[in-house]
Design an enzyme around this catalytic site. Structure first.
Site, short mmCIF file in Angstrom:
data_model
loop_
_atom_site.label_atom_id
_atom_site.label_comp_id
_atom_site.label_asym_id
_atom_site.label_seq_id
_atom_site.Cartn_x
_atom_site.Cartn_y
_atom_site.Cartn_z
N TYR A 105 -0.90 4.40 10.78
CA TYR A 105 -1.21 3.40 11.80
C TYR A 105 -0.01 3.28 12.73
CZ TYR A 105 -5.28 1.75 9.21
OH TYR A 105 -6.50 1.67 8.59
N ARG A 107 0.84 -1.19 0.00
CA ARG A 107 0.00 0.00 0.00
C ARG A 107 0.88 1.25 0.00
NH1 ARG A 107 -3.46 -1.47 5.27
NH2 ARG A 107 -1.51 -2.56 5.69
N HIS A 139 -0.46 1.43 16.39
CA HIS A 139 -0.65 0.24 17.24
C HIS A 139 0.39 0.20 18.37
CE1 HIS A 139 -3.53 -1.16 14.27
NE2 HIS A 139 -2.62 -1.09 13.34
N LYS A 190 1.83 1.91 7.38
CA LYS A 190 2.19 1.11 8.57
C LYS A 190 3.05 1.90 9.54
CE LYS A 190 1.02 -2.38 9.49
NZ LYS A 190 -0.28 -2.66 10.16
N VAL A 223 -11.15 -9.12 17.96
CA VAL A 223 -11.52 -8.30 19.12
C VAL A 223 -10.69 -7.02 19.14
CG1 VAL A 223 -11.28 -8.22 21.65
CG2 VAL A 223 -12.37 -10.19 20.54
N GLU A 275 -5.64 4.48 13.81
CA GLU A 275 -6.57 3.52 14.42
C GLU A 275 -7.30 4.04 15.65
OE1 GLU A 275 -3.29 3.18 14.48
OE2 GLU A 275 -2.62 2.63 16.49
N ASP A 322 -2.26 -7.09 15.28
CA ASP A 322 -1.62 -5.75 15.28
C ASP A 322 -1.72 -5.09 16.65
OD1 ASP A 322 -4.35 -5.31 15.11
OD2 ASP A 322 -4.25 -3.94 13.40
N1 LIG Z 1 -4.00 -7.85 10.86
C1 LIG Z 1 -4.39 -6.86 10.06
O1 LIG Z 1 -3.89 -6.70 8.94
C2 LIG Z 1 -5.51 -5.97 10.47
C3 LIG Z 1 -5.91 -5.97 11.77
N2 LIG Z 1 -6.98 -5.21 12.19
C4 LIG Z 1 -7.31 -5.32 13.60
O2 LIG Z 1 -8.45 -6.13 13.84
C5 LIG Z 1 -8.92 -5.86 15.16
C6 LIG Z 1 -10.45 -5.68 15.15
O3 LIG Z 1 -10.76 -4.46 14.52
P1 LIG Z 1 -12.28 -3.98 14.27
O4 LIG Z 1 -13.14 -5.11 13.94
O5 LIG Z 1 -12.20 -2.83 13.33
O6 LIG Z 1 -12.69 -3.44 15.70
P2 LIG Z 1 -14.17 -3.08 16.17
O7 LIG Z 1 -14.02 -2.08 17.25
O8 LIG Z 1 -15.04 -2.76 15.01
O9 LIG Z 1 -14.69 -4.46 16.76
C7 LIG Z 1 -14.13 -5.04 17.90
C8 LIG Z 1 -15.21 -5.86 18.56
O10 LIG Z 1 -14.60 -6.59 19.64
C9 LIG Z 1 -15.62 -6.72 20.61
N3 LIG Z 1 -15.04 -7.17 21.87
C10 LIG Z 1 -14.35 -6.48 22.80
N4 LIG Z 1 -13.99 -7.28 23.82
C11 LIG Z 1 -14.46 -8.53 23.51
C12 LIG Z 1 -14.41 -9.78 24.14
N5 LIG Z 1 -13.84 -9.95 25.34
N6 LIG Z 1 -15.01 -10.84 23.52
C13 LIG Z 1 -15.59 -10.70 22.32
N7 LIG Z 1 -15.67 -9.52 21.67
C14 LIG Z 1 -15.12 -8.46 22.26
C15 LIG Z 1 -16.26 -5.36 20.66
O11 LIG Z 1 -17.53 -5.40 21.29
C16 LIG Z 1 -16.35 -5.04 19.17
O12 LIG Z 1 -17.60 -5.44 18.62
C17 LIG Z 1 -8.14 -4.61 15.61
O13 LIG Z 1 -7.04 -4.99 16.40
C18 LIG Z 1 -7.66 -4.03 14.30
O14 LIG Z 1 -6.55 -3.18 14.43
C19 LIG Z 1 -7.69 -4.42 11.32
C20 LIG Z 1 -7.29 -4.37 10.00
C21 LIG Z 1 -6.14 -5.07 9.48
C1 LIG Z 2 -4.99 -1.67 10.50
C2 LIG Z 2 -3.63 -1.93 10.04
O1 LIG Z 2 -2.69 -1.84 10.79
C3 LIG Z 2 -3.41 -2.30 8.66
O2 LIG Z 2 -4.32 -2.16 7.83
O3 LIG Z 2 -2.30 -2.73 8.34
#
Ligand SMILES: NC(=O)C1=CN([C@@H]2O[C@H](COP(=O)(O)OP(=O)(O)OC[C@H]3O[C@@H](n4cnc5c(N)ncnc54)[C@H](O)[C@@H]3O)[C@@H](O)[C@H]2O)C=CC1
Ligand SMILES: CC(=O)C(=O)O
Length: 377
Positions: free
Chosen positions: A94, A15, A96, A75, A238, A118, A269
């Site tokens: 971003y 990206r 983190h 990133k 989560v 974020e 992340d």
């Molecule tokens: N690995 C990658 O390339 C990427 C990673 N991410 C990450 O994914 C993760 C999730 O992001 P989003 O869905 O956008 O967040 P979000 O805020 O939309 O959703 C998170 C959900 O987790 C729930 N939650 C909180 N504590 C909980 C628990 N104990 N049990 C079950 N659910 C619980 C919340 O109620 C919420 O619905 C973040 O860490 C984000 O940075 C996002 C994009 C890319």
């Molecule tokens: C959310 C994030 O860190 C990514 O899109 O790489």
């Protein structure tokens, strides 16, 4: 303002922080945009397309970092980029930080004004995280299906099953943006999908959206253990904004999964939700096997689909970058609470409470950090 766009250097990060359309928006508002040579190629944007939009192409990263007031990235900077940090620099990307203590320390010591995509928040939504969560959530189901194939190390099942053969089971922990998008694609693939969230209201919304195609479960250790044990694919989705992710799936739970099952820890992340995910993996080497279960923990999943992700990301970042450039960072932050929530480090202070608490630093409010007189008062 002079705005710099370095080439991303994280593993397989294709990206880039701006498109030619974003350059036009910034240049039309009177700003200068300096882009490192070939920074857009991974997303299919040529140097010429940026020049036609009004940007200046710069040969090396050092010149981009040193001759601009604001750096826009995708990133979090990696250690070889820390040398570019300086007191009068605005960094918009971003970050983190709860999972990146060395970066947090380097930003603190340098005095960079660091605004994390974020944690920018409008009411309870995270507009600069949402599009990449949509991408990563959709990818998570797709990737899980791929690694369930025998030749990729999985147990050898097709998530949809076929007539006369049962479907695969997918458990999604976290029902926000990532979780909802993962569920949408897993349902589309024909899987038997269960989603767990702490919020009963969120589960009600998901029930309204997906009806009987989705099982909703309140998130607690008992339900997570049951769902994980039965699942062929578990997706970690989560988020507690800014904070290190809670380890909700224990090693014992992972051991209870059948051999060749797959884990996709999208929340890696922020540190990840699986006890058995002990390191971040890369697009080059995306999986490892522990207790017979395939683990996938890539922290920049959207980097693999840059033509979709770069446009989706810059659609939402450029309007905020324009505010910063037009007003100056401090005025923009003080006038826009959404942007203020994005500030993680200012004047050597950690200004996001969850980051300060997870990393053991004092928390200082953004307003106080931006006005040193308040700190000493
Ligand atoms: N690995 C990658 O390339 C990427 C990673 N991410 C990450 O994914 C993760 C999730 O992001 P989003 O869905 O956008 O967040 P979000 O805020 O939309 O959703 C998170 C959900 O987790 C729930 N939650 C909180 N504590 C909980 C628990 N104990 N049990 C079950 N659910 C619980 C919340 O109620 C919420 O619905 C973040 O860490 C984000 O940075 C996002 C994009 C890319
Ligand atoms: C959310 C994030 O860190 C990514 O899109 O790489």
């Amino acid at each position: 303002m002079r705005i710099g766009i370095p080439k991303e250097i994280k593993n397989n990060e294709n990206r880039v922080a701006i498109t030619p359309a974003g350059v036009v928006a910034l240049v039309n508002a009177g700003h200068e945009v300096l882009i490192e040579m070939n920074a857009g190629l991974g997303s299919s944007f040529t140097n010429e397309s940026y020049q036609e939009a009004g940007a200046v192409i710069v040969e090396d990263a050092a010149s981009v970092w040193s001759s601009t007031e604001m750096i826009m990235k995708v990133k979090e900077p990696i250690s070889s980029e820390y040398k570019y940090f300086r007191k009068d620099l605005i960094l918009f990307t971003y970050l983190h930080l709860a999972a990146e203590p060395a970066l947090a320390q380097a930003l603190k010591e340098s005095g960079v004004l660091a605004i994390a995509y974020e944690t920018v928040a409008v009411n309870r939504t995270l507009p600069l995280l949402t599009p990449m969560s949509e991408v990563a959530g959709r990818m998570a189901a797709q990737i899980g299906a791929q690694f369930l194939e025998k030749n990729n190390g999985g147990k050898g099942i097709l998530l949809s099953g076929v007539p006369g053969v049962k479907r695969g089971k997918v458990a999604v922990v976290g029902g926000g943006m990532v979780g909802t998008n993962a569920a949408k694609i897993a349902i589309g693939l024909g899987a038997d999908v269960t989603i767990l969230d702490l919020s009963p209201d969120r589960l009600r919304q998901l029930d309204d959206i997906f009806g009987n195609e989705l099982t909703t479960l309140i998130s607690n250790p008992y339900n997570i253990a049951e769902a994980v044990k039965e699942a062929d694919l578990v997706i970690g989705a989560v988020l507690i904004p800014g904070a290190k992710a809670p380890k909700l799936v224990t090693e014992e739970m992972v051991k209870s999964m059948s051999p060749g099952s797959v884990i996709v820890d999208v929340a890696i992340d922020q540190g990840g939700i699986f006890e058995t995910v002990d390191h971040i993996t890369t697009h080059d080497n995306p999986t490892y096997v522990k207790h017979g279960v395939v683990h996938y923990a890539v922290a920049n999943m959207p980097g693999a689909v840059p033509q979709t992700s770069t446009v989706a990301l810059t659609n939402v970042t450029v309007p905020f970058a324009l505010q910063i450039a037009n007003k100056g960072a401090i005025k923009a932050i003080l006038e826009n609470d959404a942007l203020a929530k994005g500030v993680n480090v200012a004047n050597g202070e950690i200004t996001f409470e969850a980051v300060a608490s997870d990393l053991g630093y004092n928390y200082v409010s953004v307003e106080n950090a931006l006005n040193p007189n308040n700190i000493n008062a």
